[in-house]
Every structure is written in structure tokens, then in C-alpha cells.
Design a protein around this motif. Structure first.
Motif, PDB file in Angstrom:
ATOM      1  N   MET A   1       0.763  -1.238   0.136  1.00  0.00           N
ATOM      2  CA  MET A   1       0.191  -0.127  -0.043  1.00  0.00           C
ATOM      3  C   MET A   1       0.993   1.247  -0.251  1.00  0.00           C
ATOM      4  SD  MET A   1      -3.470  -0.749   2.119  1.00  0.00           S
ATOM      5  CE  MET A   1      -2.448  -1.329   3.832  1.00  0.00           C
ATOM      6  N   ALA A   2       2.070   1.290   0.799  1.00  0.00           N
ATOM      7  CA  ALA A   2       2.900   2.659   0.760  1.00  0.00           C
ATOM      8  C   ALA A   2       3.511   2.787  -0.616  1.00  0.00           C
ATOM      9  CB  ALA A   2       4.113   2.152   1.708  1.00  0.00           C
ATOM     10  N   CYS A   3       3.732   1.915  -1.281  1.00  0.00           N
ATOM     11  CA  CYS A   3       4.150   2.032  -2.820  1.00  0.00           C
ATOM     12  C   CYS A   3       2.970   2.448  -3.715  1.00  0.00           C
ATOM     13  CB  CYS A   3       4.891   0.727  -3.591  1.00  0.00           C
ATOM     14  SG  CYS A   3       6.152   0.055  -2.788  1.00  0.00           S
ATOM     15  N   VAL A   4       1.836   1.815  -3.671  1.00  0.00           N
ATOM     16  CA  VAL A   4       0.828   1.962  -4.619  1.00  0.00           C
ATOM     17  C   VAL A   4       0.181   3.161  -4.342  1.00  0.00           C
ATOM     18  CG1 VAL A   4      -1.415   1.266  -5.360  1.00  0.00           C
ATOM     19  CG2 VAL A   4       0.226  -0.493  -4.899  1.00  0.00           C
ATOM     20  N   GLN A   5       0.303   3.679  -3.019  1.00  0.00           N
ATOM     21  CA  GLN A   5      -0.572   5.119  -2.841  1.00  0.00           C
ATOM     22  C   GLN A   5       0.341   6.358  -3.443  1.00  0.00           C
ATOM     23  OE1 GLN A   5       1.380   6.091   1.491  1.00  0.00           O
ATOM     24  NE2 GLN A   5      -0.709   5.266   1.520  1.00  0.00           N
ATOM     25  N   GLN A   6       1.566   6.059  -3.770  1.00  0.00           N
ATOM     26  CA  GLN A   6       2.394   6.876  -4.138  1.00  0.00           C
ATOM     27  C   GLN A   6       1.862   7.378  -5.709  1.00  0.00           C
ATOM     28  OE1 GLN A   6       4.833   8.261  -2.555  1.00  0.00           O
ATOM     29  NE2 GLN A   6       4.381   6.986  -0.858  1.00  0.00           N
ATOM     30  N   PHE A   7       1.290   6.498  -6.533  1.00  0.00           N
ATOM     31  CA  PHE A   7       0.808   6.896  -7.861  1.00  0.00           C
ATOM     32  C   PHE A   7      -0.691   6.392  -8.071  1.00  0.00           C
ATOM     33  CE2 PHE A   7       2.656   2.520  -7.829  1.00  0.00           C
ATOM     34  CZ  PHE A   7       1.633   1.551  -8.481  1.00  0.00           C
ATOM     35  N   ILE A   8      -1.280   5.931  -7.274  1.00  0.00           N
ATOM     36  CA  ILE A   8      -2.708   5.603  -7.663  1.00  0.00           C
ATOM     37  C   ILE A   8      -3.618   6.908  -7.770  1.00  0.00           C
ATOM     38  CG2 ILE A   8      -3.499   5.124  -5.136  1.00  0.00           C
ATOM     39  CD1 ILE A   8      -5.125   2.776  -6.158  1.00  0.00           C
TER      40      ILE A   8
END
Length: 488
Positions: A118-125
Motif C-alpha cells: 500500500m505504501a508503494c501503490v499510494q504514491q501513484f494511484i
């Protein structure tokens, strides 16, 4: 009560204290003994998710059946009996929390993987990646749903954690309904609700989400995990599964673009982690030098230093000069590592950059009210302005906290007539999301509250159960999370 939603009956302020009061009665001695025996026996067993869940469910069921047959609850209504069961579950699971929550390696690993994903995906979603229609996109108000979900780790009782999920879902549901009414579209269903819940969860990224969901699933009384609460909880389980398996296809993205975004996010997070470690190391060095200097400044050390100087004057001068240069070099390095720009510094830097732009107006085109006059506004603009203001305040406070600088309070002309307390500590009548002024009372979602005077009211029960401290029941994690009656 098995076929109805239990939250209406469970939110009475006296539920918890009523259970404790009844446990003080002499005739409840056998109950107290049974609870004590179960907790002690349970704590002595090694963690086993399936066995632990079965043991708790069986014990709660047997005790609730015993309550019904006991004189303490003679003539009690179904609501009162259900409240007794809620009190029992809250007390038992509060005592067992450290033993059963995230106590299995598989759960801990799943938490770490999910949190990192989630920490990664929230950067670009973005909402469109989840096929959320523009009609239903309302990110400023979704922050309120994120806030509710992020409270889940404040509580220990399964029901209180579940209420945090329900509050989050209700905020989303109300926003979708109001958006559909405003745009005159069909009533939103699961196809509209689930993508928004996924987006909100990714942005909130509450720690140990997997363990929280497993904890509720295992230890929430099964007869109460029904109706609306079961529906929303099932949706949250679907969200966890979706995020765990998220890929380019599930986000309607090109595979190459998805991989590039993930790699970029991972690099960013890795860089932030390294920067944090550097600051931590600088802090440790700072403390070490400060400690050494403090010791050297003591009278005994000072006396020895003077004696040494008298015996070896040249060596003393050289040592002093060397130490002075070393200290100067260290403080310069430590200062460069620990110096954090203030919000004013960042604002001034941004303003200078803005002045160099060729087309400033183009930058502000997404802020429709910036060039408006008071006479241009309509009643319909109030909600958009309020949501924009909330987002601005949220971002500003987060920025201030992240930079470690004080948060200045705005001087409003009408501040004297307003409640100066933050929403989380406002009075009971004011604890609503305030997203939509037109909501009926049954749609409002209240925030968890605490009972400040509860510590002095329960020592006898705690003593009878052989507990060493009252604080374990009365800290912020053990207060009741509350919702209003949902019979609408």
C-alpha cells in the motif's frame, strides 16, 4: 438478536459499566472465578489461531447462556442480555489482546507485505485507475473515511475495531448516495462502493491491517457479526485480497507503466528510510557528544584538567585547540544533517519559484474560487469550499507535523463564537463527520469516545480477577468505539 444488527443496542454509554457493576455483585462470584480461570489457562497455551478462536467463541457462548439463566439478569430484555455479552467480550479480549493479536509469524509477515504494498501503490494511484466515475470522486471528503479507518489500532476489543471499519464505510456510503442524488444517477451499489473503499484503504494504509481483520474474524462473537456489520466487514476482506494481489491489470494500467511506478515508489521509500536513519544516527552522535561534555564539565573533572594543564601547559593548549577544531567540525556536520526547513522557508522558496513562472494563472486553473469575489459565490458553492478548506487544513497540519514545527492557529474574526476544540474531542452532540449538513440523524457517524472517570469505578472487579493494574483496561485502546443507531 442473532438476525439483527447489534450496534444499536451496544452503544448505550452504560453497557460497559453495567457489566462491571453486575460482576461486583456477590452472586456473580462464580462468573468472576470462571473468567479468571479461562484467562489464566488461555495465556499459558502457545498461540494457535484456529484453536484460540474456537476456545474464545465457546467460552463466550457458554457464559452468555449462563447469564440468561442467572438471577442477576432475571427479567432482563434481549437488549440488556446482549449488552452483557458485549461487556464480557470486551473485557476478555482486552485481557487476551497481547496474547492473540499479531502473535503468529504468518500474520506479522502478511502485515508487513500488505503495508509495504500500500505504501508503494499510494504514491501513484488515482481514482480513475480503479474505474471510479468522476461523479463519485471526492478526495477531500474521503480523508474523513481514511481518518476513521486509521483509528483501528487505538482499540483492543473486536467490536471497537469493527466499528472503525463501519464508520469508514458509512462515510463512503453517504458520500456516494449524496453524489448520486446531486447528479440524478441511480443509487450506488457494490460496483461503486468497493473501488472507493479500496482507494481509501490504500491511502489510509493503517498498520497491521491483516492482523486487525483476522483478529475481528476470529474473536468477534459470530452471532453478532451479521447484517450490515457483516456486509461491510466482508467488503473490507475483499479489499485486503485485492490489494494483496494488485497488479497492472487490476488497475487498468499498462504493465510497463505499473512496474515503472512501483520501482519508482520503492526507490522513493528506500531513500526516505535511509534519510531517516541518517538523522537518527546524527541524533545519537549529538547525544553522545553532549553526554561527554556534560561529564567533562563536572567539578572533579575540571579540577583534574586544571592540574594537568599546570603540569603540561603546551600539551594542554594543543589538546584544547585540537578538540575545538574537532567539535567545530562535528557541530557543523550535525547542523547540516538536522536542519529542517520551516514551513515559512518552504513557502518562501515556493513563492520565489512561482514568480519565475511564465503563466502563473495556468497553475491555478484547477482552483476555481481563487479569482472569485464574495458576490460570485452561491449556496451550492459552500460544500465545495468546505471540503477544499478541510483538505487544505489536513495537508498543512500534516506538513507542519512532518517538519516538526509549531502549527500556528488562524485568527478568525468569529472564533469566539466557535468551539475551539478539535473534532476528535468535541462534545457528544458535535461528533459527526459534518460532510453533508442535510444528512438525517440516523446517517451521522460518531467518533470513538472515552470515559475519563472509569478508572475509579472498577477496582473491585479487577482485583477479583487477579489483575495487577487497572490501567490495562482504561487506557485509550480500551475505550468504546461508538456509532449511532443505524435503524434507517
Amino acid at each position: 438478536m442473532e438476525n439483527s444488527d447489534v450496534f444499536g443496542s451496544s452503544t448505550a454509554p452504560l453497557t460497559w459499566h453495567d457489566f462491571l457493576e453486575r460482576m461486583r455483585h456477590p452472586s456473580a462470584a462464580d462468573f468472576v472465578k470462571a473468567i479468571k480461570s479461562f484467562i489464566v489457562s488461555f495465556m499459558n497455551n502457545a498461540p494457535d489461531a484456529e484453536r484460540d478462536s474456537a476456545a474464545v467463541q465457546e467460552f463466550l457462548g457458554n457464559m452468555e447462556a449462563a447469564f440468561r439463566a442467572h438471577s442477576l439478569w432475571a427479567g432482563s430484555s434481549e437488549e440488556e442480555l446482549d449488552s452483557a455479552g458485549e461487556g464480557l467480550e470486551k473485557y476478555v479480549m482486552t485481557k487476551l489482546f497481547t496474547r492473540v493479536f499479531a502473535s503468529i509469524p504468518e500474520d506479522v509477515k502478511a502485515d508487513e507485505q500488505l503495508h509495504e504494498k500500500m505504501a508503494c501503490v499510494q504514491q501513484f494511484i488515482r481514482p480513475e485507475y480503479l474505474d471510479i466515475k468522476p461523479t463519485y470522486q471526492n478526495e477531500p471528503s474521503w480523508l474523513l473515511a481514511q481518518k476513521e479507518l486509521q483509528k483501528i489500532n487505538m482499540y483492543k476489543a473486536p467490536r471497537d475495531k469493527l466499528v472503525c471499519i463501519l464508520n469508514c464505510c458509512k462515510v463512503i456510503s453517504n458520500l456516494l448516495v449524496n453524489a448520486s442524488l446531486a447528479s440524478k444517477e441511480d443509487h450506488p451499489g457494490a460496483d461503486e462502493f468497493l473501488p472507493v473503499l479500496i482507494y481509501v484503504t490504500i491511502k489510509a494504509n493503517p498498520p497491521q491491517l491483516h492482523s486487525n481483520l483476522s483478529y475481528i474474524q476470529r474473536f468477534r462473537r459470530q452471532t453478532r457479526l451479521v447484517a450490515e456489520s457483516a456486509y461491510y466487514f466482508t467488503n473490507m476482506l475483499s479489499v485486503e485480497s485485492f490489494i494483496s494481489n494488485i497488479d497492472a491489470k487490476s488497475l487498468s494500467m499498462d504493465e510497463t507503466e505499473f512496474e515503472r511506478n512501483m520501482e519508482s515508489a520503492q526507490s522513493l521509500l528506500s531513500g526516505l528510510s535511509e534519510s531517516s536513519n541518517s538523522h537518527s544516527q546524527a541524533d545519537q552522535n549529538f547525544n553522545r557528544v553532549a553526554s561527554i561534555e556534560s561529564m567533562e564539565s563536572k567539578p572533579a573533572s575540571s579540577s583534574k584538567r586544571h592540574q594537568s594543564s599546570a603540569t603540561h601547559p603546551h600539551a594542554s593548549v594543543e589538546s584544547s585547540e585540537s578538540k575545538s577544531k574537532s567539535d567545530e567540525h562535528y557541530w557543523k556536520d550535525a547542523s547540516s544533517l538536522n536542519k529542517i526547513p520551516s514551513i515559512s522557508d518552504l513557502e518562501n522558496r515556493g513563492a520565489n519559484t512561482l514568480l519565475k513562472e511564465d503563466d502563473v494563472r495556468r497553475i491555478f486553473r484547477d482552483f476555481p474560487f481563487l479569482y472569485s469575489q464574495a458576490g460570485d459565490l452561491t449556496v451550492g458553492d459552500v460544500e465545495d469550499l468546505l471540503n477544499s478548506y478541510k483538505q487544505l487544513v489536513f495537508n498543512y497540519v500534516c506538513l507542519a507535523k512532518g517538519m516538526g514545527v509549531p502549527i500556528p492557529s488562524p485568527s478568525l474574526s468569529n472564533a469566539q463564537g466557535q468551539n475551539s476544540e478539535p473534532p476528535g474531542v468535541s462534545s457528544e452532540s458535535e461528533k459527526t463527520t459534518e460532510v453533508h449538513p442535510k444528512e438525517s440523524e440516523s446517517e451521522k457517524v460518531t467518533e470513538p469516545h472515552s470515559n475519563e472517570n472509569s478508572t475509579s469505578e472498577i477496582p473491585s472487579v479487577v482485583d477479583d480477577l487477579g489483575e495487577a493494574s487497572v490501567s490495562g483496561l482504561e487506557d485509550s485502546q480500551d475505550t468504546e468505539s461508538k456509532m449511532v443507531d443505524d435503524n434507517h
